[in-house]
Design a protein around this motif. Sequence first.
Motif, PDB file in Angstrom:
ATOM      1  N   ARG A 134    -121.250 -56.421  58.604  1.00 22.44           N
ATOM      2  CA  ARG A 134    -120.219 -56.109  59.598  1.00 22.44           C
ATOM      3  C   ARG A 134    -119.960 -54.596  59.610  1.00 22.44           C
ATOM      4  O   ARG A 134    -118.939 -54.129  60.108  1.00 22.44           O
ATOM      5  CB  ARG A 134    -118.941 -56.855  59.169  1.00 22.44           C
ATOM      6  CG  ARG A 134    -118.107 -57.364  60.295  1.00 22.44           C
ATOM      7  CD  ARG A 134    -117.016 -58.266  59.735  1.00 22.44           C
ATOM      8  NE  ARG A 134    -115.775 -58.102  60.462  1.00 22.44           N
ATOM      9  CZ  ARG A 134    -114.636 -57.674  59.940  1.00 22.44           C
ATOM     10  NH1 ARG A 134    -114.568 -57.337  58.672  1.00 22.44           N
ATOM     11  NH2 ARG A 134    -113.557 -57.580  60.669  1.00 22.44           N
ATOM     12  N   LYS A 138    -112.060 -53.436  49.980  1.00 23.76           N
ATOM     13  CA  LYS A 138    -113.160 -54.405  50.053  1.00 23.76           C
ATOM     14  C   LYS A 138    -113.962 -54.279  48.769  1.00 23.76           C
ATOM     15  O   LYS A 138    -113.915 -53.246  48.100  1.00 23.76           O
ATOM     16  CB  LYS A 138    -114.071 -54.052  51.228  1.00 23.76           C
ATOM     17  CG  LYS A 138    -113.353 -54.063  52.562  1.00 23.76           C
ATOM     18  CD  LYS A 138    -113.906 -55.137  53.453  1.00 23.76           C
ATOM     19  CE  LYS A 138    -113.005 -55.413  54.621  1.00 23.76           C
ATOM     20  NZ  LYS A 138    -113.101 -56.752  55.148  1.00 23.76           N
ATOM     21  N   LYS A 180     -99.108 -66.319  58.569  1.00 28.88           N
ATOM     22  CA  LYS A 180     -99.280 -66.834  57.208  1.00 28.88           C
ATOM     23  C   LYS A 180     -97.950 -67.355  56.670  1.00 28.88           C
ATOM     24  O   LYS A 180     -96.912 -66.721  56.841  1.00 28.88           O
ATOM     25  CB  LYS A 180     -99.852 -65.752  56.297  1.00 28.88           C
ATOM     26  CG  LYS A 180    -101.294 -65.403  56.673  1.00 28.88           C
ATOM     27  CD  LYS A 180    -101.987 -64.641  55.586  1.00 28.88           C
ATOM     28  CE  LYS A 180    -103.351 -64.148  56.063  1.00 28.88           C
ATOM     29  NZ  LYS A 180    -104.466 -64.974  55.656  1.00 28.88           N
TER      30      LYS A 180
HETATM   31  C1  BG6 Z   1    -109.162 -59.144  59.430  1.00 31.24           C
HETATM   32  C2  BG6 Z   1    -110.035 -57.995  59.022  1.00 31.24           C
HETATM   33  O1  BG6 Z   1    -108.167 -58.715  60.313  1.00 31.24           O
HETATM   34  O2  BG6 Z   1    -108.558 -59.703  58.280  1.00 31.24           O
HETATM   35  C3  BG6 Z   1    -111.068 -58.430  58.007  1.00 31.24           C
HETATM   36  O3  BG6 Z   1    -110.663 -57.440  60.171  1.00 31.24           O
HETATM   37  C4  BG6 Z   1    -110.425 -59.147  56.856  1.00 31.24           C
HETATM   38  O4  BG6 Z   1    -111.813 -57.324  57.541  1.00 31.24           O
HETATM   39  C5  BG6 Z   1    -109.469 -60.222  57.362  1.00 31.24           C
HETATM   40  O5  BG6 Z   1    -111.438 -59.713  56.067  1.00 31.24           O
HETATM   41  C6  BG6 Z   1    -108.678 -60.833  56.226  1.00 31.24           C
HETATM   42  O6  BG6 Z   1    -107.990 -61.953  56.673  1.00 31.24           O
HETATM   43  P1  BG6 Z   1    -107.556 -63.090  55.663  1.00 31.24           P
HETATM   44  O7  BG6 Z   1    -106.774 -64.041  56.497  1.00 31.24           O
HETATM   45  O8  BG6 Z   1    -108.815 -63.665  55.112  1.00 31.24           O
HETATM   46  O9  BG6 Z   1    -106.740 -62.416  54.603  1.00 31.24           O
END
Ligand code: BG6
Length: 484
Positions: free
Chosen positions: A226, A335, A185
């Motif tokens: 999930r 979450k 990122k």
């Molecule tokens: C993943 C997790 O590694 O990262 C997910 O398993 C999560 O649960 C995701 O939603 C978040 O990634 P990002 O890039 O959307 O912040």
Amino acid sequence: ELKDNTIIVVLGASGDLAKKKTLPALFGLFRQKFLPRDCKIVGYARTKMDKAEFDKRATSYIKGTEDPEVSKALDDFKKALTYVAGGYEDAESFQNLEKHLKEIEANYQSKECNRIFYLALPPTVFIPVAKNLKENCYAPKGGINRIIIEKPFGKDLDSARELLNSVKQYWTEDETFRIDHYLGKEMVKNLLVLRFANVAMGACWDKNSISNVQITFKEPFGTEGRGGYFDEFGIIRDILQNHLLQVLSILTMERPVSFAAEDIRDEKVKVLRSIPPIERSDTLLGQYVSANGKPGYLDDETVPPNSVCPTFAATTLWIHNPRWEGVPFILKAGKALNEAKVEVRIQFKDVTQGIFKDIARNELVIRIQPSEAVYLKMNAKSPGLYTRAIPTEMDLTYKRRFTDSKIPEAYEALILDALRGDHSNFVRHDELDVAWKIFTPILHWIDGQSGPRPRPVSYPYGSRGPKELDAFIGKYGYKRGDAA
Ligand code: BG6
């Protein structure tokens, strides 16, 4: 540097990760002309399908195809795609894949061939696939062989070691690229620059100036189907032990000797080794319940009934070294919260014996997503004839400041690094080991391996998290300011 004659094999090509992340990232690189010349992409999975069907699936998540430029690039991209169906456990399937790779390579002008294997697969098949690839599909001498794998790397220290050691029998550390996509990122990469290219930042980056740090991950949706995967792992393994700890290590490491991968990773490991395992008393666990018409965690049919798996966790880590002794680092993730946001919030100490009363503390906020930004909450004189300090901000919001720049997708950045052979943004084996050491005791407690399983407190879907959170953060000295 990129190597011509490279084949990228995406194993698990019909799965979720490949469709949502890997293949769109490969298309993104292709479109921006970052893939090696004549690069071919081979999808591999159990599902039997022909090329047309694979093309359809592989590109189903590509956005913006109404733009003729994108749609033309997509047509060209499809020419680089092929597909092979096969199992993960049997050698024959991989011999068949090898035959296919050889056929592609027969058309190359030079003899050199390079192969990158991306395992978009569940960890249950990592080991047989690593073995089968090495034994059947390893590029001949002189060519490059790399394997890209992704979490979950085990469930605790022992299982991670077992997994790592098994893969190591076949693939060297140099050939192995362990993805933590947070390292791709833009704002996580920016941490190095912010810290080490600014005297003003470097000077106050320690326990003398900083009171507390929060690294926060918030998602506005629940497990939504999930739940099977999630319930086995929980929020700590899903987010804290990897993504947030990676951010923490870059935020707190000493300055690396150079920008080279091993120099950076040496410093990350060093600071992580100064962190003792997390204490239960430094932990708050939560689970979301139904609210405003949204289902609770236990209402998800893929979640086992009465599960006590945490979907929210806040944990405080302590770094025992001269720079950080006594500074709490609060990692929190959840979450089904009220918003999507990932940020680092560094709260500075009070001004000592200030001549101004009741002023807000400085805070440096690095917003990783959405809307990448760095802003410093500070006090300034309220304009006018009286002298009064008011809270305000210095604001570097990327989309306002860098109007012409496109922020790359994390997976694009990481796949490009792997193609170039740069390990800086991948997780080294000893880094993973120490990350598990920090989290394993608390995970065993949560899993019920050291007594009854703790019950998470509940919080409503769409809320800021458990109501206990403010008191939890307050305990570590965080003071809510009144700046925007
Ligand atoms: C993943 C997790 O590694 O990262 C997910 O398993 C999560 O649960 C995701 O939603 C978040 O990634 P990002 O890039 O959307 O912040």
